[in-house]
Design an enzyme around this catalytic site. Sequence first.
Site, PDB file in Angstrom:
ATOM      1  N   LYS A   1      -5.099  15.488  -7.679  1.00 26.12           N
ATOM      2  CA  LYS A   1      -4.271  15.641  -8.870  1.00 26.12           C
ATOM      3  C   LYS A   1      -3.680  17.040  -8.969  1.00 26.12           C
ATOM      4  O   LYS A   1      -2.545  17.204  -9.450  1.00 26.12           O
ATOM      5  CB  LYS A   1      -5.084  15.296 -10.122  1.00 26.12           C
ATOM      6  CG  LYS A   1      -5.415  13.807 -10.226  1.00 26.12           C
ATOM      7  CD  LYS A   1      -4.152  12.938 -10.198  1.00 26.12           C
ATOM      8  CE  LYS A   1      -4.456  11.465 -10.385  1.00 26.12           C
ATOM      9  NZ  LYS A   1      -3.236  10.623 -10.385  1.00 26.12           N
TER      10      LYS A   1
ATOM     11  N   ASN B   1       2.336   6.188 -10.112  1.00 30.69           N
ATOM     12  CA  ASN B   1       1.135   6.059 -10.932  1.00 30.69           C
ATOM     13  C   ASN B   1      -0.092   5.661 -10.123  1.00 30.69           C
ATOM     14  O   ASN B   1      -1.215   5.901 -10.571  1.00 30.69           O
ATOM     15  CB  ASN B   1       1.390   5.017 -12.030  1.00 30.69           C
ATOM     16  CG  ASN B   1       0.115   4.566 -12.706  1.00 30.69           C
ATOM     17  OD1 ASN B   1      -0.475   5.294 -13.495  1.00 30.69           O
ATOM     18  ND2 ASN B   1      -0.337   3.357 -12.384  1.00 30.69           N
TER      19      ASN B   1
ATOM     20  N   ASP C   1       0.860  -1.184   0.000  1.00 27.93           N
ATOM     21  CA  ASP C   1       0.000   0.000   0.000  1.00 27.93           C
ATOM     22  C   ASP C   1       0.900   1.239   0.000  1.00 27.93           C
ATOM     23  O   ASP C   1       1.711   1.427   0.908  1.00 27.93           O
ATOM     24  CB  ASP C   1      -0.870  -0.031   1.260  1.00 27.93           C
ATOM     25  CG  ASP C   1      -1.805   1.160   1.394  1.00 27.93           C
ATOM     26  OD1 ASP C   1      -1.704   2.109   0.591  1.00 27.93           O
ATOM     27  OD2 ASP C   1      -2.646   1.144   2.319  1.00 27.93           O
TER      28      ASP C   1
ATOM     29  N   THR D   1      -9.528   2.760 -18.997  1.00 32.99           N
ATOM     30  CA  THR D   1      -9.162   1.921 -17.863  1.00 32.99           C
ATOM     31  C   THR D   1     -10.430   1.450 -17.151  1.00 32.99           C
ATOM     32  O   THR D   1     -11.530   1.950 -17.395  1.00 32.99           O
ATOM     33  CB  THR D   1      -8.299   2.699 -16.856  1.00 32.99           C
ATOM     34  OG1 THR D   1      -9.071   3.810 -16.350  1.00 32.99           O
ATOM     35  CG2 THR D   1      -7.025   3.223 -17.516  1.00 32.99           C
TER      36      THR D   1
ATOM     37  N   TYR E   1     -10.714  13.606  -6.263  1.00 31.10           N
ATOM     38  CA  TYR E   1      -9.774  13.293  -7.342  1.00 31.10           C
ATOM     39  C   TYR E   1      -9.113  14.562  -7.869  1.00 31.10           C
ATOM     40  O   TYR E   1      -7.892  14.611  -8.039  1.00 31.10           O
ATOM     41  CB  TYR E   1     -10.513  12.566  -8.466  1.00 31.10           C
ATOM     42  CG  TYR E   1      -9.610  12.103  -9.581  1.00 31.10           C
ATOM     43  CD1 TYR E   1      -8.832  10.966  -9.435  1.00 31.10           C
ATOM     44  CD2 TYR E   1      -9.537  12.803 -10.781  1.00 31.10           C
ATOM     45  CE1 TYR E   1      -8.001  10.523 -10.450  1.00 31.10           C
ATOM     46  CE2 TYR E   1      -8.711  12.375 -11.806  1.00 31.10           C
ATOM     47  CZ  TYR E   1      -7.943  11.244 -11.637  1.00 31.10           C
ATOM     48  OH  TYR E   1      -7.111  10.814 -12.641  1.00 31.10           O
TER      49      TYR E   1
END
Length: 294
Positions: free
Chosen positions: A161, A93, A66, A192, A157
Amino acid sequence: MSRVHGVQGLLNRTAVVTGAARGIGAALARKLAERGMRVALLGLEGDLLREVARTLPVQTCCLDVDVTDEAAMERAAAAVGDLLGAPSVVVANAGIAEGGPFGFSDPVTWRRVIEVNLCGSATTARVFLPALLSNRGYYLQVASTAAFGSVPMMSAYCASKAGVESFAQSLRAELATQGTGVGIAYVHWTDTDMIRDADQHTALRELRAHMPPGARRTYPVTTIAAWLARGVDRRLPAVYAPPWLRYAQPLRPLFPPAVAAVSRRTLPRLTAPGQLPSTGLLGPGGQAARSGGR
């Protein structure tokens, strides 16, 4: 050790890729292996990591870890050094996402996105930094066009980012005189599991549908990985996937008002009670990250 640069400079070097069990991470691991790099695959889904490793024509190691666990990541860094040699390339990533109105979001889930995407990237950089400094290597931070302009229903998110972009810029400035490169990959919609899951949710699908046609295009994961690998070859400070995103950089001040305008037209018909439930963590990778893979 001489500074790694170009495809020939990567031959017989070690690369680390986090979030390597699926998606961009797995595809990028293959591209780096094609360049003759030994590859350490880090992630939470050990069986999938080993499946990816079996397809690579180079020496590999798989570490079920993790990225938010500092002690476990320190052990992973030591294991990579012992098994493959000190890395010259590290790609942060690993990332997850969740969607839905912030006011109704689950605080634990929201925080987990920040922990994996931002704190996990910082931990990755911290534990591998000594090796990168000794090898005059290259650290690639995978960000997103979400760093260009935040969109509604994806607050965790987008915040994460934007955070990793700022983190990588700060790290680059710190390392500017030490021969270690830091790049930021601005990745657009990619085919994805996470994006396919997002498209199953009405609000996220509708918001993407209101983007300009070129901006809502989804790119194959192998294509995105090829662009990122070329960025590694050239130690680029910014990697745009797709390349046309570089022309969007000067327009970034325009994105927030544009997003707000679209949201004012689109959201009212989607925000009836019960219309916008929280998505939870998106995709199988998000489910694996729910509690550190446990």
